[in-house]
Enzyme design. Structure first.
Site, PDB file in Angstrom:
ATOM      1  N   GLU A   1     -14.682  -4.942   7.461  1.00 22.72           N
ATOM      2  CA  GLU A   1     -14.420  -6.013   8.424  1.00 22.72           C
ATOM      3  C   GLU A   1     -13.992  -5.458   9.779  1.00 22.72           C
ATOM      4  O   GLU A   1     -12.942  -5.771  10.323  1.00 22.72           O
ATOM      5  CB  GLU A   1     -13.354  -6.986   7.881  1.00 22.72           C
ATOM      6  CG  GLU A   1     -13.768  -7.752   6.628  1.00 22.72           C
ATOM      7  CD  GLU A   1     -14.860  -8.799   6.865  1.00 22.72           C
ATOM      8  OE1 GLU A   1     -16.037  -8.401   6.894  1.00 22.72           O
ATOM      9  OE2 GLU A   1     -14.526  -9.979   7.016  1.00 22.72           O
TER      10      GLU A   1
ATOM     11  N   GLN B   1       0.834  -1.205   0.000  1.00 23.45           N
ATOM     12  CA  GLN B   1       0.000   0.000   0.000  1.00 23.45           C
ATOM     13  C   GLN B   1       0.870   1.257   0.000  1.00 23.45           C
ATOM     14  O   GLN B   1       1.744   1.396   0.855  1.00 23.45           O
ATOM     15  CB  GLN B   1      -0.870  -0.004   1.258  1.00 23.45           C
ATOM     16  CG  GLN B   1      -1.759   1.222   1.411  1.00 23.45           C
ATOM     17  CD  GLN B   1      -2.399   1.290   2.779  1.00 23.45           C
ATOM     18  OE1 GLN B   1      -1.746   0.983   3.780  1.00 23.45           O
ATOM     19  NE2 GLN B   1      -3.646   1.684   2.843  1.00 23.45           N
ATOM     20  N   GLY B   2       0.626   2.140  -0.938  1.00 26.70           N
ATOM     21  CA  GLY B   2       1.385   3.390  -1.000  1.00 26.70           C
ATOM     22  C   GLY B   2       0.495   4.590  -0.720  1.00 26.70           C
ATOM     23  O   GLY B   2       0.115   5.321  -1.635  1.00 26.70           O
ATOM     24  N   TYR B   3       0.146   4.759   0.517  1.00 23.97           N
ATOM     25  CA  TYR B   3      -0.682   5.909   0.902  1.00 23.97           C
ATOM     26  C   TYR B   3       0.197   6.987   1.551  1.00 23.97           C
ATOM     27  O   TYR B   3       0.354   8.092   1.059  1.00 23.97           O
ATOM     28  CB  TYR B   3      -1.765   5.490   1.898  1.00 23.97           C
ATOM     29  CG  TYR B   3      -3.015   4.913   1.265  1.00 23.97           C
ATOM     30  CD1 TYR B   3      -3.015   4.415  -0.039  1.00 23.97           C
ATOM     31  CD2 TYR B   3      -4.200   4.848   1.985  1.00 23.97           C
ATOM     32  CE1 TYR B   3      -4.161   3.884  -0.599  1.00 23.97           C
ATOM     33  CE2 TYR B   3      -5.355   4.317   1.427  1.00 23.97           C
ATOM     34  CZ  TYR B   3      -5.334   3.839   0.137  1.00 23.97           C
ATOM     35  OH  TYR B   3      -6.469   3.319  -0.391  1.00 23.97           O
ATOM     36  N   SER B   4       0.791   6.617   2.706  1.00 28.95           N
ATOM     37  CA  SER B   4       1.532   7.602   3.510  1.00 28.95           C
ATOM     38  C   SER B   4       2.771   8.107   2.794  1.00 28.95           C
ATOM     39  O   SER B   4       3.386   7.404   1.985  1.00 28.95           O
ATOM     40  CB  SER B   4       1.970   6.975   4.834  1.00 28.95           C
ATOM     41  OG  SER B   4       0.860   6.643   5.615  1.00 28.95           O
TER      42      SER B   4
ATOM     43  N   ASN C   1      -4.559   6.242  17.487  1.00 28.18           N
ATOM     44  CA  ASN C   1      -5.702   6.276  18.390  1.00 28.18           C
ATOM     45  C   ASN C   1      -6.171   7.706  18.654  1.00 28.18           C
ATOM     46  O   ASN C   1      -7.338   7.922  18.967  1.00 28.18           O
ATOM     47  CB  ASN C   1      -5.362   5.545  19.699  1.00 28.18           C
ATOM     48  CG  ASN C   1      -5.482   4.038  19.529  1.00 28.18           C
ATOM     49  OD1 ASN C   1      -5.538   3.532  18.400  1.00 28.18           O
ATOM     50  ND2 ASN C   1      -5.547   3.315  20.629  1.00 28.18           N
ATOM     51  N   GLU C   2      -5.265   8.654  18.507  1.00 25.68           N
ATOM     52  CA  GLU C   2      -5.684  10.051  18.638  1.00 25.68           C
ATOM     53  C   GLU C   2      -6.640  10.426  17.500  1.00 25.68           C
ATOM     54  O   GLU C   2      -7.664  11.080  17.721  1.00 25.68           O
ATOM     55  CB  GLU C   2      -4.460  10.984  18.646  1.00 25.68           C
ATOM     56  CG  GLU C   2      -3.629  10.922  19.931  1.00 25.68           C
ATOM     57  CD  GLU C   2      -2.722   9.701  20.005  1.00 25.68           C
ATOM     58  OE1 GLU C   2      -2.499   9.045  18.962  1.00 25.68           O
ATOM     59  OE2 GLU C   2      -2.228   9.390  21.112  1.00 25.68           O
TER      60      GLU C   2
END
Lengths: 396, 383, 396, 383
Positions: free
Chosen positions: C246, C126-129, C379-380
């Protein structure tokens, strides 16, 4: 590095202990033993006892009745009084308006007000907060309008005016210039005689059922203009000046030491399966965990005291005292409740053979202790301030 | 698997919420604090008429023959209103003890009028310095003639001050046994004691109290299993009520965040307060899950399953429920500390629920004592 | 209310258990027993075993190779695999780009890519960030410019491209319209062949010393325009569509159950003063406290599963699973470290008579577990989202 | 009372910080992870030349005769650089054991070359399945001729792989006794083992190792007090190092908050992250206070005072220190999880420091066992 108090300070501590041992009246001692609630009369009686000793305003200049004690002696005096469970004197005269008058008041104001604060003849309360202005004090709405006869006409409502039901005077912040450019501007610091017509006080109970708070209503109250302290419209400076005083007292380490000892004493008397909780590794560990926090806070407090004793401005070490001290006091009372187990439900009922006197006041104290992280600037506000002023984090 | 309420349960929840809104808002609980009994017989009778007092009790005793899930549905709603009537003390704890220990006649005799709301009951099981120990040791039942003579002392007898009859655990010659003692019995002294949640409890002294053999529930020595079953139901009920209490405190807090302004903005825009609210919400969700678990399993015949579920749920209430009400006060700021604001009442009720029917330490210990806790743990041979 | 699984679901669980018992190769079983690190080859071998069984993509439509399982069966399958410590299959093909292609892809794209995702012939990443775009994905800078020959020329750097060192393909977000009015607009969803010239992968170790992350550099990489999925400049819709899938798997209750059991097993073998920690009330209480959290999370997960099984949209009950699940997995590993005491310092070293095989991997797992509260949206960020979308708190 | 550093201590702190900046930045610690020894003799010698290795050791043995406060000042700075040389293992733990148990000759013989940086030492005291028990039970010293024969096994012997001599605790006929065993002794087998902080430790096997009577430190049976004193110094030193470690992790975090941008603003503007940073800062301040307390009291002759202070400080490190480094990673986000970023190295070092010389449970228990813990607690007579 040296953690020992100097010999003269140790000697002073002995003097305080002796004083408390001999001068604290039996009825106060009885309340102290169970950490119960002192009546106003008892508090003021203790005020006068300290006054006669010359210790009621140890931080004031000697010429105004101060005790001539150095910061460490003041710290020791306070700690010993806390450890003894002595009544907590009302801070509004001695620690708030008194020092402000000393710093900003005219000679006439000082002469009029300071001696009676000292002697306890006049009781004070604080009128800062309003229903819509708590953490955001600058948004206050109480107005004071010059009526042209040398008086200000005050209208508004103050809240959390602790002790107002007993107070002779209230120092408060009022809006004298509604056209000022910023909300902080146009505010004056005003002394109001609580017996003036138009002043109504409505005491409120706390969730700990102590009568601590009041609402105070001001309806066309006439206040002489000479009761403004500092410059007209310049009250914000005074409001902010209050915040820095006697930082080392705020951690209330003496109270927490006393409270944790009480937890241990209750745990020594509370049986589970025939064994005292104090001998159960689970409870020992929980108590020890708070003992660690207490010791850390204690040394932290000493570090702040040392800086003060050296005449330094309060540093980062003092900024955490309020947060940690207030949280610890809650944690200790919560642990006391846990140790008591079923008895934690007791609500003022007298001791019996299955409820030790030490347990009687835990429930109400536990409830009231929820206030410690709220009053004097909520811990959330404290963290905002540290983030900005101590850590230098950017503001959006 | 099914997490939906039945149609009846939905109607029950609606009715209970309506009841709180119209007949028993928090203001009534507040008023009842001044009352010596602490609750109103008229309201109790109405609860009986609504069929609530026998929800999970056997039909042959006049109950609805439902489950503790029904009780959960009811108590979540009542908890949100801090309804002061002694529902758990009388209709769960004492009633389940009679149900589990008593015969059909005894069940009819003592439960039927209570279910109708004409009487109320209490269970006297705790003793000084014994914390949550089930076994009565400070109360003795001696055989005398056709009956028994009871001597001893019980503490924290909720509704003991008002109950028409008390179920009392005592050590009989053949072991721990439950007896029903009418409030009017000679030698029974009840002292009302205030509690932090401001619903009265009582200390009960039994001084040569005479009861007949027909007042003994089941055979001698049969008390402990019945007592444990009753306490498990009561603990599950407390979790349900706590869910209602915490939920109401959270709702007040959320409303406060959405309306209170400081520094020119709603305080609910402050990220720190938002996250605190989320933490409360997370705990509430966990509490709801645990309330369901406890309600479903608290009548399970399988000891391990029942004990594990109830103890886990009750421990969760002590930890998570308290966090919710503590933060509710903190986020309210100064007004949260006044007796005039309702949030403090929720705080105090939760503080009580946390220690009722076993505190966190007790239930964690009990959970860890179940065989299922060690399932899959191959213990090495000693040495 | 009913917490029991239906008989057919219980039967399915038995089938999965039997399958795992018979089909998991011994070398994988050995790694699973100590919760060690699976090599890529082992993961892919397990992928193919599940593929042959038809269980590799249970949530896909049957016509594309899905298992035809209902949500509860999928949940049970996942839980049993977690409880058995089976290798965690790479989610990027099966759970991310696969479902997106099913929803947004053309028939040609589906036929080209889906079968090989299923069989494991092609591995995805995955190439998102990007280094400057983590939580704030919309600020990504990788560009894709139309060269007029039917190709996009891609330049930029992607980070956290987990599995990139093994990947044949990467799905990524690229900026195709730099002039778009909002940062979210002008982004396209693109499939890049990792063997294209100009693609460089730099694997990084995690603090747990597993080779999990990569930086992937794209320098004038030519990608056919038919590799855009969904509308050109419309990639943001796809990026957001990923988040809902999911939900019931995200809590990883099976993994936490397994991990807590491991804590108990270690505690049963760890002696203090000759007594196993598992018999010490302090440690029993600490373990029980996490057992409580685990059970609550389990029921919470069932509630979300029930909603899914009923065909309902994920409700508030599912919003807390990520937060609570990730925190619990960290807490369990921290407790495992505490139980081990001095042995917590062990770093990959082989078991001995004083270090049980169960202890070998705890340290690295504990380190790596710090990622669980960070990846997939910190989580923030999760709390920001719940505050806004679930609680409806106002945005400044 | 005095919380100021002396002029010498300020110079020491400056020198140590300079040393870290120029000679031993974190990059060196990172490089040393690949080294079999894990540290560099040249650097060790330089530390000797700087006078650091004998800071708190007696002058008659070549030390500076300073206090553990000096060591605290040094270690806070070294901790911030993750300096890999075995300062605590050799110059505190083993050295203090020799100092407290050995006579003047033994002190000179073993300490002087170490203080000069020509040799290094290790203390072998932990045994399998004994956690933090002081008393050696798995290592036996039998009298043989003029000397002893040692058999047994020790674990987690830090710097055991590189030390020129090991101080070993063993059960002699008259009780627990310390011996110095040269690394070259026949029958001594040392196995290097990697640790989470990536500074090597060792397992040591003693198989009929012969030592002379002159290698016995003090009389037979005298080991435990010396061992305890040495461990108290080491624990205090660990708190000081931990303060440096946590402080450096916090500084990285603060810098990250002030530079990293997301959503068009510095992430340090987010209130939740600001408060998290404040929580870290509060813990750091507490840790500093505790480091001072432990450094001042760890050489106190009064057992209760010494044990209470050291154990409280070490427990604080385990709780507060870990919180700081855990949150440091969380606030760094993804890069915090990579081995390439320094914050993870601080995290792992702190994880090790938390269990070195006693973990939280051990020290809380020890704190609660001191008479001062019960001071003022009037225990009721049993019954």
């Amino acid at each position: 590095m040296d953690l020992r108090f100097r010999p003269e300070h140790l000697a002073f501590r002995e003097r305080v202990r002796e004083f408390v041992a001999t001068e604290m009246p039996p009825d106060l001692r009885a309340v102290a033993e169970v950490d119960g609630h002192f009546e106003h009369e008892q508090v003021m009686r203790w005020h006068r006892i300290l006054y006669r000793k010359g210790w009621v305003a140890p931080h004031w200049p000697v010429e105004w009745g101060g005790a001539g004690l150095d910061p460490t002696e003041r710290f020791i005096l306070n700690e010993e009084l806390e450890l003894a469970g002595a009544p907590h004197l009302s801070p509004f005269g001695l620690y708030m308006v008194g020092p402000l008058l000393l710093q900003f008041g005219t000679d006439a104001q000082k002469r009029r007000f300071l001696p009676k604060i000292l002697s306890g003849e006049e009781v004070w309360c604080q009128g800062y907060s309003e229903p819509g202005a708590g953490s955001d004090l600058a948004s206050l709405r109480t107005t004071a309008v010059d009526d042209g006869t040398g008086h200000l006409i005050v209208n508004g409502q103050k809240t959390w005016t602790t002790y107002a039901q007993h107070a002779d005077w209230m120092f408060c912040l009022v809006r004298t210039d509604p056209t000022a450019s910023k909300p902080q501007a146009g505010i004056s610091f005003l002394l109001v005689d609580m017996r003036s017509p138009g002043v109504t006080v409505r005491p409120m109970l706390t969730i700990g059922h102590t009568p601590a708070f009041c609402d105070t209503f001001l309806e066309n109250v006439r206040v002489p203009k000479e009761n403004v302290v500092g410059p007209l419209h310049g009250g914000w400076t005074l409001a902010k000046a209050l915040l820095g005083h006697e930082r080392t007292l705020i951690a209330a380490v003496g109270l927490s030491r006393r409270a944790l000892l009480r937890v241990k004493r209750i745990a020594a008397r509370t049986l589970d399966n025939g064994r005292p909780l104090l001998d159960d590794p689970r409870w020992r560990e929980r108590i020890a965990r708070l003992e660690v926090r207490l010791r850390a806070l204690q040394v932290q407090n000493w570090r702040a005291l040392w800086a003060q004793q050296q005449g330094r401005a309060p540093g980062p070490e003092s900024s955490v005292l309020k947060i940690r001290g207030s949280e610890l006091s809650q944690q200790i009372l919560e642990l006391a409740m846990d140790v008591m187990g079923p008895n934690a439900r007791n609500w003022f009922e007298p001791p019996t053979d299955w409820l030790h006197p030490l347990e009687q006041w835990v429930g109400p104290s536990h409830c009231y202790a929820r206030a410690t992280t709220i009053y004097g600037g909520t811990n959330e506000i404290q963290r905002n301030v540290i983030a900005k002023l101590v850590l230098g984090l950017p503001v959006r | 698997m099914d997490f939906d309420l039945t149609e009846e349960q939905r109607l029950l929840a609606d009715a209970a919420r309506r009841f709180v809104r119209h007949d028993s808002p928090v203001a009534r609980a507040r008023r009842m604090r001044e009352d010596a009994r602490g609750w109103e017989p008229d309201v109790w009778r109405k609860m009986g008429e609504l069929g609530w007092l026998g929800l999970s009790l056997p039909e042959r005793a006049g109950g609805a023959g439902g489950s503790m899930v029904d009780v959960m549905v009811l108590l979540e709603a009542l908890g949100a209103g801090l309804v002061p009537e002694p529902y758990i003390a009388s209709a769960v704890l004492a009633a389940q003890a009679i149900r589990h220990a008593g015969d059909a006649d005894q069940q009819s005799r003592w439960l039927a009028p209570m279910i109708e709301g004409r009487t109320s009951l209490a269970l006297a099981w705790m003793e000084p310095a014994r914390r949550y120990a089930l076994r009565p040791e400070g109360t003795v039942a001696r055989r005398e003639g056709n009956g028994y003579r009871l001597d001893g002392r019980k503490i924290w007898v909720d509704n003991g001050h008002a109950a028409d009859a008390l179920v009392v655990s005592a050590l009989a010659p053949d072991g721990p046994t439950l007896f029903v003692v009418p409030r009017s019995a000679q030698g029974l002294a009840v002292t009302r004691r205030r509690t932090i949640e401001e619903q009265p409890s009582a200390e009960v002294r039994l001084d040569a109290v005479r009861v007949g053999a027909e007042d003994r529930l089941g055979p001698e020595g049969s008390a402990l299993p019945a007592l444990e079953r009753a306490l498990d139901c009561a603990a599950a009920a407390a979790v349900a009520e706590g869910l209602g209490v915490a939920g109401a405190a959270f709702a007040l807090t959320l409303a406060h965040l959405q309306t209170r302004e400081q520094f020119g903005v709603k305080i609910g825009t402050f990220q720190v307060l938002q996250h605190r609210a989320v933490d409360m919400f997370v705990e509430l969700e966990m509490l709801r899950s645990m309330a369901i678990l406890a309600a479903v399993e608290c009548e399970n015949e399988h000891d391990d399953t029942r004990r594990g579920a109830v103890s886990a749920a009750k421990a969760q209430l002590s930890a998570g429920g308290r966090l919710v009400v503590q933060q509710a006060i903190q986020l309210h700021g100064g007004i949260g500390i006044t007796d005039e604001h309702d949030v403090g009442l929720f705080f105090k009720r939760m503080t009580a629920l946390a220690v009722l029917y076993g505190d966190e330490t007790h239930h964690l210990e009990r959970l860890a004592a179940q065989p299922s806790f060690l399932e899959g743990v191959d213990r090495p041979a000693p040495g």
